[in-house]
Design a protein around this motif. Structure first.
Motif, mmCIF file in Angstrom:
data_model
loop_
_atom_site.group_PDB
_atom_site.id
_atom_site.type_symbol
_atom_site.label_atom_id
_atom_site.label_comp_id
_atom_site.label_asym_id
_atom_site.label_seq_id
_atom_site.Cartn_x
_atom_site.Cartn_y
_atom_site.Cartn_z
ATOM 1 N N THR A 325 -7.468 -1.557 -3.221
ATOM 2 C CA THR A 325 -7.339 -0.904 -1.913
ATOM 3 C C THR A 325 -8.683 -0.866 -1.199
ATOM 4 O OG1 THR A 325 -5.521 0.467 -2.741
ATOM 5 C CG2 THR A 325 -6.647 1.223 -0.755
ATOM 6 N N TYR A 329 -7.664 -6.203 -0.720
ATOM 7 C CA TYR A 329 -7.028 -7.407 -1.246
ATOM 8 C C TYR A 329 -5.503 -7.301 -1.125
ATOM 9 C CZ TYR A 329 -11.570 -8.433 -3.405
ATOM 10 O OH TYR A 329 -12.897 -8.686 -3.626
ATOM 11 N N LYS A 330 -4.862 -8.407 -0.808
ATOM 12 C CA LYS A 330 -3.407 -8.442 -0.660
ATOM 13 C C LYS A 330 -2.730 -9.276 -1.751
ATOM 14 C CE LYS A 330 -3.709 -6.085 3.177
ATOM 15 N NZ LYS A 330 -3.312 -4.654 3.193
ATOM 16 N N ASP A 331 -3.510 -9.837 -2.666
ATOM 17 C CA ASP A 331 -2.942 -10.747 -3.658
ATOM 18 C C ASP A 331 -3.128 -10.248 -5.088
ATOM 19 O OD1 ASP A 331 -5.653 -10.964 -3.734
ATOM 20 O OD2 ASP A 331 -5.741 -13.150 -3.619
ATOM 21 N N GLY A 333 -1.340 -7.250 -6.447
ATOM 22 C CA GLY A 333 -0.413 -6.165 -6.716
ATOM 23 C C GLY A 333 -0.324 -5.885 -8.202
ATOM 24 N N GLU A 383 7.581 -7.019 -2.867
ATOM 25 C CA GLU A 383 6.153 -7.200 -3.104
ATOM 26 C C GLU A 383 5.954 -8.120 -4.290
ATOM 27 O OE1 GLU A 383 2.104 -4.573 -4.022
ATOM 28 O OE2 GLU A 383 4.004 -3.572 -3.558
#
Length: 755
Positions: A325, A329-331, A333, A383
């Motif tokens: 967070t 980063y979005k990759d 999870g 997701e």
């Protein structure tokens, strides 16, 4: 296996050593299907039913799906997912040919099937992931439920005589036991005795061997699995502890003597689960995954993070999420997997389902999802999860070919090392040997290689010495604590109280109370022994006997009720004996002052050939009692610091001391500490610490910036400062304690005077 069973009928054992990841579930499914339709030369069914035993929910679902693929006839395959009534009905009906259940269900089914006449039928018991627990009481209850020699008890037959008949081999039961990592008890229970096989350790002939082997070496050579040892990265963890109570006083109260190994284990756990430690590991894991893993398999690659406890998994998962967070980063999870509930310091409860946002049963499918295989990904809310942080769960039996990396923050030895790391060995059309990547914070590569050696090719073991039981029996009885009359009385009431679910709860409680009365004289004599050495010597001898009997009695038909009587009495007595003497492992207000992760190398520890490996039996060896080595806690901490310590700057430590002194000298904080517990004191102290850091900003601007910008660092500093301050304020001689703190400050910071 099918050919042998067709020719020889029921009553045989088959141990199959098949490497993890080489298609074991398919083999089990094919076997169950073939055996359910197997007829002998007289056109009679070799087996009336196939019982598939599994003890892992994830693999149970996978196994069920695989078996269903081979037989779509309704009712032929029955998964027991309700209760013992469902199991009893499936064992009795004519339609259900393949019954999938856990072993633990069978103790509850005995009363329900007593009059069904099931013991006259023939059963193939297919065991997924066979291990030494198959020698436990649940496995005996399965024999009691289905074995032909376990027919109803005769009127003149007591429980000891009956159980000697039940415990041995049953001529109507064939066991097909699968495992990638057979240990000595498993080989003795299910393996074949080969009189010509030479023991490479002793030179003697005669060893227990598997019925069939598809080894790790062969599976790697033939391309069915990947070699997880070819790309093994290791890190060394460097840390230093400080303990105010130990450093500030020489008294035995402030510096207690402790069991060295227990204290070290507790201190290591404290250091490794410290927020500072978790934050650095989380950052390294995420950065390594993004730099080296995320683009593999066409952007599909995933990773597992292996931790040593549920709390460890939760804390590291939260640290990973916080770092992801923070960096936006979005990759990356992340999911977490652990059993049960956990509570934090504030009393908040956490469960796996709450943290992940969906039921536990959905985790395998949610983790498997990848946008690269979903043409409608942009339109879906699903997701994509790339990291799975686990504690015990999913370390065995989890088949996910997209796993390319594993981050290990847990000691791994023996079977656990092989089973855990083998999660990465599954093949995928886009996955090559170079895609397998292990990063280990704890273990040495050479130790992991050694762990794999026992199960890389053929695993064998030496036979047990039958006389061992009589030797162990003599040793136990030699202490003079057990009386034959008390054991006989115990046996008379044991049968009625043997299994939960077979009688009303009130009657069961009454019988257990009666059983305790027959144990009490032995317990009193145990307590009356003069020394701890005698007490622990007896406990160890009895443990050794119980372990040995549970295994050997299934291999050799003794017909000796005295051995069975001692086993039944002894295994319950062990539960009721008073616990071992404990030594204090209070680590005081130990705190982490320095922490660093240091890369130590990339290793290729692949195995080429190791030959037969003799796994030695430990079923009767016992651990025994060890007198703890007592040392001052300060010496323990010094040794740990010598091993993990760093020579870092003291400027940050100085400000921490200033915070403690500021809290101690604040009269308002003194009143709060003296009238409240540490938790309440901490609620007020945390706000005051913010002010103290701000007031000292000019002295250490870097510390102030880190303190206010990094929540995890701030949390760690506050915890350390309030613990020390509360301890000093509440000490009767507060002024002397504060003076000792100032002395420590000078010593630890190079004789610098801090005002």
């Amino acid at each position: 296996m099918v050919a042998h069973a067709q020719e020889n009928g029921a009553g045989h054992n088959y141990l199959i050593q098949h490497s993890a990841g080489s298609g074991k579930s398919n083999t089990i499914a094919w076997l169950a299907h073939r055996l359910s339709n197997l007829f002998d030369e007289a056109n009679q069914p070799v087996f009336h039913k196939i019982i598939v035993i599994t003890d892992r929910v994830v693999l149970d679902r996978q196994l069920q799906k695989t078996i269903f693929q081979f037989d779509h006839t309704p009712g032929v395959v029955k998964k027991i997912d309700e209760d013992s009534t469902q199991l009893a009905a499936s064992l009795d009906d004519a339609t259900s040919k393949i019954v999938i259940s856990t072993l633990q269900m069978y103790p509850f089914v005995l009363k329900k099937i007593a009059d069904m006449g099931l013991a006259g039928k023939r059963y193939a018991v297919v065991i997924d992931e066979a291990h030494s627990s198959q020698g436990g009481e649940s496995a005996i209850r399965l024999k009691q439920a289905l074995g032909s020699k376990a027919a109803p008890r005769q009127e003149d037959e007591d429980d000891a005589e009956y159980m000697t008949r039940v415990r041995g081999k049953q001529p109507n039961l064939s066991y097909f036991a699968f495992t990638a990592t057979p240990k000595s008890p498993t080989l003795k229970l299910f393996g074949i005795f080969d009189p010509d096989r030479v023991n490479q350790r002793t030179g003697e002939q005669g060893m227990y061997v598997p019925f069939h082997i598809y080894s790790m070496r062969q599976a790697i050579d033939e391309g069915y699995i990947l070699d997880v040892l070819a790309n093994y990265l290791t890190y060394d963890t460097k840390w230093r502890l400080r303990n105010a109570a130990v450093d500030l006083a020489e008294s035995t109260i402030a510096n207690p003597e402790v069991d060295e190994s227990k204290a070290k284990a507790k201190l290591v756990r404290f250091a490794e689960l410290h927020p500072k430690s978790l934050e650095q590991k989380a950052r390294l894991i995420v950065d390594d995954f993004r730099e080296n893993i995320t683009g593999r398999l066409g952007g599909r690659a995933k990773a597992m993070v292996v931790t040593g406890s549920r709390q460890h998994a939760l804390d590291l998962y939260q640290a990973i999420r916080a770092y992801v967070t923070l960096r936006g980063y979005k990759d990356c999870g992340a999911l977490v997997a652990f059993s049960g509930q956990l509570k934090d310091e504030a009393g908040l409860e956490f469960t796996e389902a709450q943290l992940n946002g969906f039921p536990e049963s959905q985790l395998p499918d949610m983790f498997a999802y990848t946008k690269a295989d979903d043409p409608q990904a942009a339109a879906r809310a699903q997701e994509e999860y790339r990291l799975l942080c686990v504690a015990e769960k999913y370390q065995t039996g989890f088949d996910q070919p997209l796993l390319c990396a594993m981050y290990v923050d847990k000691p791994l030895t023996g079977v656990a090392a092989v089973q855990t790391l083998s999660r990465l060995n599954r093949i995928h059309p886009l996955k090559s040997q170079d895609d397998v990547h292990i990063l280990d914070f704890v273990n040495h590569a050479a130790d992991i290689q050694t762990a794999f050696e026992d199960w890389f090719e053929t695993t064998v073991t030496e036979p047990s010495d039958p006389n061992l039981l009589y030797t162990k029996q003599h040793e136990v009885m030699g202490y003079g604590l057990l009386a034959a009359s008390e054991m006989e009385a115990f046996i008379r009431v044991l049968a009625a109280a043997a299994g939960p679910g077979q009688m009303p709860d009130a009657a069961e409680r009454r019988l257990h109370a009666e059983l305790h009365e027959y144990l009490k004289p032995a317990i009193d004599r145990f307590v009356a022994l003069e020394t701890d050495d005698e007490r622990e010597g007896f406990r160890s001898a009895l443990q050794d006997y119980v372990r040995a009997y549970s295994l050997i009695a299934q291999i050799v038909d003794w017909g000796d009720r005295d051995l069975e009587r001692l086993y039944q009495y002894g295994r319950i007595l062990l539960i009721r004996l008073p616990g071992r003497p404990s030594t204090s492992v209070d680590i005081g207000d130990a705190d982490l002052s320095h922490f660093r992760l240091e890369f130590t190398g990339r290793h290729n520890v692949s195995l080429s050939t190791v030959g037969d490996r003799d796994v030695r039996g430990h079923a009767a060896d016992g651990g025994g009692y060890r007198e703890p080595e007592v040392k001052p806690l300060s010496q323990v901490i010094d040794e740990l610091n010598d091993r993990f310590g760093l020579d870092l700057s003291t400027s940050d430590q100085i400000l921490v001391y200033q915070q403690v002194v500021g809290l101690v000298e604040d009269t308002a904080m003194q009143k709060i500490a003296l009238m409240n517990d540490e938790a309440r004191f901490g609620q007020v102290a945390d706000d005051r610490l913010d002010d103290i850091v701000a007031e000292n900003a000019e002295r250490n601007t870097n510390f102030m910036k880190l303190y206010f910008d990094n929540n995890e660092f701030q949390k760690a500093i506050k915890e350390a400062a309030r613990k020390r301050a509360y301890r000093i304020i509440t000490e009767p001689a507060r002024d002397e304690a504060l003076a000792r703190l100032r002395t420590e400050m000078r010593r630890e910071t190079g004789n610098q005077v801090i005002e």
